[in-house]
Design a protein around this motif. Structure first.
Motif, PDB file in Angstrom:
ATOM      1  N   CYS A 101       0.825  -1.209   0.000  1.00 13.39           N
ATOM      2  CA  CYS A 101       0.000   0.000   0.000  1.00 13.39           C
ATOM      3  C   CYS A 101       0.856   1.253   0.000  1.00 13.39           C
ATOM      4  CB  CYS A 101      -0.908   0.021   1.216  1.00 13.39           C
ATOM      5  SG  CYS A 101      -2.170  -1.204   1.156  1.00 13.39           S
ATOM      6  N   SER A 105       0.794   3.984  -3.045  1.00 13.74           N
ATOM      7  CA  SER A 105       0.356   5.367  -2.866  1.00 13.74           C
ATOM      8  C   SER A 105       1.463   6.343  -3.226  1.00 13.74           C
ATOM      9  CB  SER A 105      -0.121   5.589  -1.437  1.00 13.74           C
ATOM     10  OG  SER A 105       0.920   5.369  -0.546  1.00 13.74           O
TER      11      SER A 105
ATOM     12  N   ALA B  44      -4.477   9.018  -1.722  1.00 18.45           N
ATOM     13  CA  ALA B  44      -4.410   8.278  -0.468  1.00 18.45           C
ATOM     14  C   ALA B  44      -5.302   8.912   0.595  1.00 18.45           C
ATOM     15  CB  ALA B  44      -2.964   8.216   0.024  1.00 18.45           C
ATOM     16  N   TRP B  90     -12.882  -8.153   9.788  1.00 21.67           N
ATOM     17  CA  TRP B  90     -11.644  -8.547   9.134  1.00 21.67           C
ATOM     18  C   TRP B  90     -11.418  -7.714   7.873  1.00 21.67           C
ATOM     19  CZ3 TRP B  90     -10.248 -12.101   4.937  1.00 21.67           C
ATOM     20  CH2 TRP B  90      -8.923 -12.518   5.024  1.00 21.67           C
ATOM     21  N   ILE B  94      -8.476  -4.800   7.292  1.00 22.46           N
ATOM     22  CA  ILE B  94      -7.510  -4.794   6.178  1.00 22.46           C
ATOM     23  C   ILE B  94      -7.570  -3.465   5.431  1.00 22.46           C
ATOM     24  CG2 ILE B  94      -7.067  -5.799   3.915  1.00 22.46           C
ATOM     25  CD1 ILE B  94      -7.666  -8.487   5.050  1.00 22.46           C
ATOM     26  N   LEU B  97      -5.979  -0.753   7.522  1.00 27.56           N
ATOM     27  CA  LEU B  97      -4.518  -0.833   7.498  1.00 27.56           C
ATOM     28  C   LEU B  97      -3.973  -0.262   6.203  1.00 27.56           C
ATOM     29  CD1 LEU B  97      -1.857  -1.838   8.725  1.00 27.56           C
ATOM     30  CD2 LEU B  97      -2.239  -3.994   7.588  1.00 27.56           C
ATOM     31  N   ALA B  98      -4.615  -0.618   5.081  1.00 30.50           N
ATOM     32  CA  ALA B  98      -4.166  -0.116   3.784  1.00 30.50           C
ATOM     33  C   ALA B  98      -4.247   1.401   3.744  1.00 30.50           C
ATOM     34  CB  ALA B  98      -5.004  -0.728   2.672  1.00 30.50           C
ATOM     35  N   CYS B 101      -1.486   2.977   6.040  1.00 28.88           N
ATOM     36  CA  CYS B 101      -0.146   2.900   5.456  1.00 28.88           C
ATOM     37  C   CYS B 101      -0.002   3.874   4.297  1.00 28.88           C
ATOM     38  CB  CYS B 101       0.131   1.487   4.949  1.00 28.88           C
ATOM     39  SG  CYS B 101       0.307   0.318   6.258  1.00 28.88           S
ATOM     40  N   SER B 102      -1.014   3.953   3.446  1.00 29.10           N
ATOM     41  CA  SER B 102      -0.935   4.865   2.313  1.00 29.10           C
ATOM     42  C   SER B 102      -0.787   6.299   2.793  1.00 29.10           C
ATOM     43  CB  SER B 102      -2.194   4.746   1.458  1.00 29.10           C
ATOM     44  OG  SER B 102      -2.432   3.423   1.103  1.00 29.10           O
ATOM     45  N   SER B 105       2.696   6.946   4.321  1.00 29.59           N
ATOM     46  CA  SER B 105       3.803   7.046   3.374  1.00 29.59           C
ATOM     47  C   SER B 105       3.713   8.331   2.560  1.00 29.59           C
ATOM     48  CB  SER B 105       3.837   5.827   2.462  1.00 29.59           C
ATOM     49  OG  SER B 105       2.657   5.752   1.728  1.00 29.59           O
ATOM     50  N   VAL B 106       2.497   8.759   2.228  1.00 29.61           N
ATOM     51  CA  VAL B 106       2.362  10.001   1.469  1.00 29.61           C
ATOM     52  C   VAL B 106       2.781  11.191   2.326  1.00 29.61           C
ATOM     53  CG1 VAL B 106       0.668  11.563   0.456  1.00 29.61           C
ATOM     54  CG2 VAL B 106       0.662   9.179  -0.155  1.00 29.61           C
ATOM     55  N   TRP B 137      -7.146   0.450  13.252  1.00 28.65           N
ATOM     56  CA  TRP B 137      -6.831  -0.866  12.710  1.00 28.65           C
ATOM     57  C   TRP B 137      -6.541  -1.845  13.842  1.00 28.65           C
ATOM     58  CZ3 TRP B 137      -1.603  -2.766  13.045  1.00 28.65           C
ATOM     59  CH2 TRP B 137      -1.480  -4.064  12.593  1.00 28.65           C
ATOM     60  N   LEU B 145     -10.307 -10.845  16.131  1.00 28.04           N
ATOM     61  CA  LEU B 145      -9.661 -12.033  16.683  1.00 28.04           C
ATOM     62  C   LEU B 145     -10.447 -12.599  17.868  1.00 28.04           C
ATOM     63  CD1 LEU B 145      -5.880 -11.176  16.506  1.00 28.04           C
ATOM     64  CD2 LEU B 145      -7.152 -12.855  15.203  1.00 28.04           C
TER      65      LEU B 145
END
Lengths: 156, 156
Positions: A101, A105, B44, B90, B94, B97-98, B101-102, B105-106, B137, B145
């Motif tokens: 991801c 991005s 993002a 679930w 996911i 989380l995506a 993270c995006s 990072s941006v 997340w 879980l």
């Protein structure tokens, strides 16, 4: 035992195919990323390279174990080892998803930013690398789920 | 039944706390992102806003269900409904989380890019938003879980 027929769990040929796919896709992701230049100037790309450096030995090791198990027809059925494999797959699949991801991005941002940040040749390489990382995530989580499915029947 | 004592599963006060935490953190993430300007110019950030728009109603609904279950002391024990909750948690974890993270990072790229892309005020907002998304997340996967742990004892 009925547990021997769960497809995709450790020691079956389906699991061997999954591991082989993981090894191939993660190697392709690493190569497409690191054969380009300047990957180390972006944090997300460095992270992807690091994670792929973890995923490749893990996949190759388990592919060898699976291949050996298929050849000698004696699959692993110790719950402790299976638990370690499930947890390792789960952690690695989360890390792979995060890396994929982040890379996707950042590539998207580089493509659409105003300015010549990203020569077309390199950007398509980065895109292919991110796509390979997503495929690795998919196969890795599939392995984790198949083994998780097998786990309770061994434990109790 | 021994299954009534699994902490964190649907209908317990621990689960209510988890849902409340998810609702608070996802709302905070959405607010920090969307009260800044120009979030729609980065893919993002738009993705994060979309996902948080999915997570907030889901968390609030389940928080209400949990609170009601705690008050009337009658937790949900239908395997079908529990399966839907586990799968929903679930998938949403996911996606969260995506998105986290995006965004992270941006933001990292904007902070370290050469040029005045990111005024300090906005960038710290984006960072807080990404951190809140990571917390969402974490809580969401914990819920998933705990409920997954309860599921097999109901099914068989």
């Amino acid at each position: 035992m009925a547990t021997d027929v769960v497809p995709g769990s450790v020691g079956t040929s389906a699991s061997f195919s999954l591991r082989l796919g993981q090894a191939i896709f993660s190697s392709a992701s690493l190569l497409f990323m690191s054969l380009g230049v300047e990957f180390y100037s972006y944090t997300a790309f460095c992270y992807l390279v690091t994670i792929m450096g973890l995923v490749i030995p893990w996949s190759v090791t388990l592919a060898i174990v699976d291949g050996y198990s298929v050849l000698v027809k004696c699959p692993i059925r110790q719950p402790g080892i299976l638990l370690i494999i499930v947890l390792g797959d789960w952690v690695l699949s989360i890390l792979t998803l995060a890396a994929a991801c982040s890379t996707a991005s950042v590539v998207d941002l580089l493509l659409h930013a105003d300015g010549a940040y990203c020569p077309t040749k390199f950007c398509s390489r980065y895109q292919i690398s991110a796509a390979m990382a997503f495929l690795t995530w998919f196969l890795s989580s599939a392995s984790s789920l198949f083994n998780l499915w097998l786990l309770p029947s061994l434990w109790w």
